[in-house]
Design a protein around this motif. Sequence first.
Motif, PDB file in Angstrom:
ATOM      1  N   THR A 163      42.185  62.555  44.340  1.00 58.75           N
ATOM      2  CA  THR A 163      41.499  62.598  45.633  1.00 58.75           C
ATOM      3  C   THR A 163      41.765  61.321  46.411  1.00 58.75           C
ATOM      4  O   THR A 163      41.245  60.266  46.096  1.00 58.75           O
ATOM      5  CB  THR A 163      39.983  62.776  45.425  1.00 58.75           C
ATOM      6  N   GLY A 164      42.620  61.437  47.435  1.00 53.49           N
ATOM      7  CA  GLY A 164      42.873  60.298  48.309  1.00 53.49           C
ATOM      8  C   GLY A 164      43.647  59.156  47.681  1.00 53.49           C
ATOM      9  O   GLY A 164      43.834  58.146  48.303  1.00 53.49           O
ATOM     10  N   GLN A 165      44.091  59.297  46.453  1.00 57.03           N
ATOM     11  CA  GLN A 165      44.813  58.219  45.773  1.00 57.03           C
ATOM     12  C   GLN A 165      46.272  58.620  45.617  1.00 57.03           C
ATOM     13  O   GLN A 165      46.576  59.723  45.198  1.00 57.03           O
ATOM     14  CB  GLN A 165      44.191  57.963  44.401  1.00 57.03           C
ATOM     15  N   ARG A 166      47.152  57.757  45.950  1.00 59.67           N
ATOM     16  CA  ARG A 166      48.587  58.008  45.826  1.00 59.67           C
ATOM     17  C   ARG A 166      49.000  57.884  44.358  1.00 59.67           C
ATOM     18  O   ARG A 166      48.470  57.055  43.635  1.00 59.67           O
ATOM     19  CB  ARG A 166      49.310  56.970  46.667  1.00 59.67           C
ATOM     20  N   ALA A 167      49.971  58.708  43.949  1.00 59.75           N
ATOM     21  CA  ALA A 167      50.501  58.605  42.590  1.00 59.75           C
ATOM     22  C   ALA A 167      50.936  57.168  42.333  1.00 59.75           C
ATOM     23  O   ALA A 167      51.613  56.567  43.145  1.00 59.75           O
ATOM     24  CB  ALA A 167      51.678  59.555  42.407  1.00 59.75           C
ATOM     25  N   GLY A 168      50.543  56.627  41.220  1.00 57.94           N
ATOM     26  CA  GLY A 168      50.881  55.242  40.900  1.00 57.94           C
ATOM     27  C   GLY A 168      49.793  54.260  41.275  1.00 57.94           C
ATOM     28  O   GLY A 168      49.883  53.088  40.979  1.00 57.94           O
ATOM     29  N   GLY A 169      48.745  54.745  41.947  1.00 59.22           N
ATOM     30  CA  GLY A 169      47.629  53.877  42.299  1.00 59.22           C
ATOM     31  C   GLY A 169      47.934  52.975  43.476  1.00 59.22           C
ATOM     32  O   GLY A 169      48.993  53.063  44.098  1.00 59.22           O
ATOM     33  N   PRO A 170      47.008  52.086  43.775  1.00 63.34           N
ATOM     34  CA  PRO A 170      47.175  51.185  44.928  1.00 63.34           C
ATOM     35  C   PRO A 170      48.206  50.084  44.644  1.00 63.34           C
ATOM     36  O   PRO A 170      48.512  49.792  43.495  1.00 63.34           O
ATOM     37  CB  PRO A 170      45.785  50.580  45.100  1.00 63.34           C
ATOM     38  N   ILE A 171      48.704  49.503  45.711  1.00 62.30           N
ATOM     39  CA  ILE A 171      49.583  48.338  45.569  1.00 62.30           C
ATOM     40  C   ILE A 171      48.696  47.111  45.428  1.00 62.30           C
ATOM     41  O   ILE A 171      47.807  46.875  46.233  1.00 62.30           O
ATOM     42  CB  ILE A 171      50.514  48.189  46.790  1.00 62.30           C
TER      43      ILE A 171
END
Length: 187
Positions: free
Chosen positions: A2-10
């Motif tokens: 939900t709202g999170q890009r694959a690989g998580g945040p930078i």
Amino acid sequence: MTGQRAGGPIEWLTVASPLPSGPLAVGVTELGVAAVQFLADTLPAGLPQARDERRTAAVCAAFEAYFAGRARRFELPLDWRLTDGPHRTVLQALHGTVPYGETVTYGQLARRSEAFPDLAESPGLAARAVGQMMGANPLPVLVPCHRVVAADGLGGFGSGRVGLDVKRWLLTLEGWLAPTLDWDGPS
């Protein structure tokens, strides 16, 4: 997710560098390195800081070995999330086909990448497009845009004069340019 890009945040860390631009800001994710930024002190305050000590140590060690002349390749995984389409195609061709100590011209990289199907009709436009793509490379040093040169000389590099000094420094480290009397890199 939900709202999170694959690989998580930078998340960001600062890496010591002998480059004329000073320390680097390196953005990492669970997938790998997603960004390298010259002039680390110009990044906005409040960016998430890298917390994974093992990942941070691996990134710092890889850059240290490269800058000291002990490593010719970065064995770091890359997160290509900040690229797509022809830009990613060209950067991946550069990453996979231009080794340490070698260079390629903007036009050669345009042909090699096969990202420009109408290349025969306008090779100059394709070469200029590659130049713009190198200027927008989110992974400099790791995806070695410093190894892309003009057909008639060094070509450009982002950040004006500091950027060109960085390009010269990196190409001297890799043995493509001869050291000048003021060379401050590894011997």
